[in-house]
Write a protein that holds these residues in place. Sequence first.
Motif, PDB file in Angstrom:
ATOM      1  N   VAL A   1       0.844  -1.199   0.000  1.00  0.00           N
ATOM      2  CA  VAL A   1       0.000   0.000   0.000  1.00  0.00           C
ATOM      3  C   VAL A   1       0.879   1.247   0.000  1.00  0.00           C
ATOM      4  N   SER A   2       1.895   1.250   0.866  1.00  0.00           N
ATOM      5  CA  SER A   2       2.727   2.450   0.977  1.00  0.00           C
ATOM      6  C   SER A   2       3.476   2.734  -0.326  1.00  0.00           C
ATOM      7  N   ARG A   3       3.741   1.692  -1.100  1.00  0.00           N
ATOM      8  CA  ARG A   3       4.469   1.894  -2.358  1.00  0.00           C
ATOM      9  C   ARG A   3       3.590   2.466  -3.470  1.00  0.00           C
ATOM     10  N   HIS A   4       2.318   2.101  -3.453  1.00  0.00           N
ATOM     11  CA  HIS A   4       1.492   2.414  -4.628  1.00  0.00           C
ATOM     12  C   HIS A   4       0.327   3.352  -4.376  1.00  0.00           C
ATOM     13  N   TYR A   5      -0.032   3.611  -3.103  1.00  0.00           N
ATOM     14  CA  TYR A   5      -1.303   4.313  -2.899  1.00  0.00           C
ATOM     15  C   TYR A   5      -1.275   5.752  -3.408  1.00  0.00           C
ATOM     16  N   GLN A   6      -0.120   6.383  -3.341  1.00  0.00           N
ATOM     17  CA  GLN A   6      -0.100   7.792  -3.779  1.00  0.00           C
ATOM     18  C   GLN A   6      -0.385   7.909  -5.277  1.00  0.00           C
ATOM     19  N   ALA A   7       0.241   7.035  -6.062  1.00  0.00           N
ATOM     20  CA  ALA A   7       0.011   7.080  -7.518  1.00  0.00           C
ATOM     21  C   ALA A   7      -1.444   6.757  -7.843  1.00  0.00           C
ATOM     22  N   ILE A   8      -1.980   5.731  -7.162  1.00  0.00           N
ATOM     23  CA  ILE A   8      -3.369   5.344  -7.449  1.00  0.00           C
ATOM     24  C   ILE A   8      -4.322   6.463  -7.017  1.00  0.00           C
ATOM     25  N   HIS A   9      -3.990   7.117  -5.908  1.00  0.00           N
ATOM     26  CA  HIS A   9      -4.834   8.231  -5.463  1.00  0.00           C
ATOM     27  C   HIS A   9      -4.774   9.396  -6.449  1.00  0.00           C
ATOM     28  N   ARG A  10      -3.590   9.710  -6.938  1.00  0.00           N
ATOM     29  CA  ARG A  10      -3.464  10.822  -7.899  1.00  0.00           C
ATOM     30  C   ARG A  10      -4.288  10.544  -9.159  1.00  0.00           C
ATOM     31  N   ILE A  11      -4.198   9.298  -9.643  1.00  0.00           N
ATOM     32  CA  ILE A  11      -4.941   8.939 -10.861  1.00  0.00           C
ATOM     33  C   ILE A  11      -6.456   8.994 -10.594  1.00  0.00           C
ATOM     34  N   SER A  12      -6.856   8.432  -9.452  1.00  0.00           N
ATOM     35  CA  SER A  12      -8.287   8.455  -9.106  1.00  0.00           C
ATOM     36  C   SER A  12      -8.769   9.896  -8.956  1.00  0.00           C
ATOM     37  N   TRP A  13      -7.950  10.711  -8.321  1.00  0.00           N
ATOM     38  CA  TRP A  13      -8.325  12.120  -8.103  1.00  0.00           C
ATOM     39  C   TRP A  13      -8.533  12.822  -9.440  1.00  0.00           C
ATOM     40  N   ARG A  14      -7.644  12.546 -10.378  1.00  0.00           N
ATOM     41  CA  ARG A  14      -7.748  13.194 -11.690  1.00  0.00           C
ATOM     42  C   ARG A  14      -9.004  12.703 -12.415  1.00  0.00           C
ATOM     43  N   LEU A  15      -9.262  11.390 -12.320  1.00  0.00           N
ATOM     44  CA  LEU A  15     -10.442  10.840 -13.006  1.00  0.00           C
ATOM     45  C   LEU A  15     -11.734  11.292 -12.335  1.00  0.00           C
ATOM     46  N   CYS A  16     -11.689  11.491 -11.023  1.00  0.00           N
ATOM     47  CA  CYS A  16     -12.863  11.986 -10.288  1.00  0.00           C
ATOM     48  C   CYS A  16     -12.961  13.504 -10.407  1.00  0.00           C
TER      49      CYS A  16
END
Lengths: 205, 113
Positions: free
Chosen positions: A40-55
């Motif tokens: 989670v600590s390795r990937h959550y920031q990237a996944i959050h950034r992508i989700s944020w952009r899509l949302c």
Amino acid sequence: MTDVAVQKGETSSSNWCAASDADLLTAAAKQNQQAFAELVSRHYQAIHRISWRLCAGHVDAEDVTQEAFLRLWNNPNQVREAGALKGWLIRVATNLVMDRFRKKPMQDLEQAAEIADPAPHAGAVMDQNFIAKRMDAVIALLPDRQKLALTLVHFEHMTNIAAAAAMEISVDALESLLARARRGLKLMLAQDGQSMLAALSTEGE
Amino acid sequence: MNEEQKLMSDHDLDRLLALATTPAVGPDFQQRMMAKINLTTANNVVAFPQKHRPKSWLVGLPLAASLALGLWLGASGSTINLQPTNNTEVATTDIGDASGFDDIVSEIEGVKS
């Protein structure tokens, strides 16, 4: 890290930092929470950034990110190789965003505090904050797949090959999406783009 | 001037894109994430009710009682009427080549009469 150590769960939490994604996935599949926390600590920031952009900046982005990781926790065997992990998470997060906004189209987006008015404001002070909000707004207006392609390549700095793999499309299709996204942005910025650039140049001086 | 010339260059677009917001996730995201995982894991564990298992010597008790009763009945001779030899008769009448139930009945009635 040896497979035996992973199988026996003998690894301490500090040692997981040095483990590869493949080892972490193997351990997470055996319900090792420390290994999963490291993933989670390795990937959550990237996944959050992508989700944020899509949302388009909606607060649901964090829920989507959590949900994507929960799905990984519940079905770790869906990711067959560690190299495909990020792409898998991106696809899950993208599908979750699409599902959410298909169910409640745009009404939540309008309530989101982060969304800026996409119309250019005559006479507005074009500081960097204003330009950032204006850029977020025009990106939010792009079609979903163009937005995702632009996010992966421009904001996440993924190669065209990696982004195409994550989106499960050909590199040619990705390049086409990128080209259309950039042209769409230029068209939307045709009215106030030059003044924003001028404001940037003035700030630079 | 055509439409393409009015649009900004790729370089200019990249300058503007560089200013787009980079969202930051909440500081305690990971803790909340792991708390959710713990909750999910706890919910996935179904507690089965503990089965009441009788003591092993209690299982043997009815078997031993049944054995003792059988031995006592056999020794006392009270089951003699239940034995096969007392329950059958040797056929004394030749009923010939009976081909069905009616033949048997008529044969027996013929013998009696």
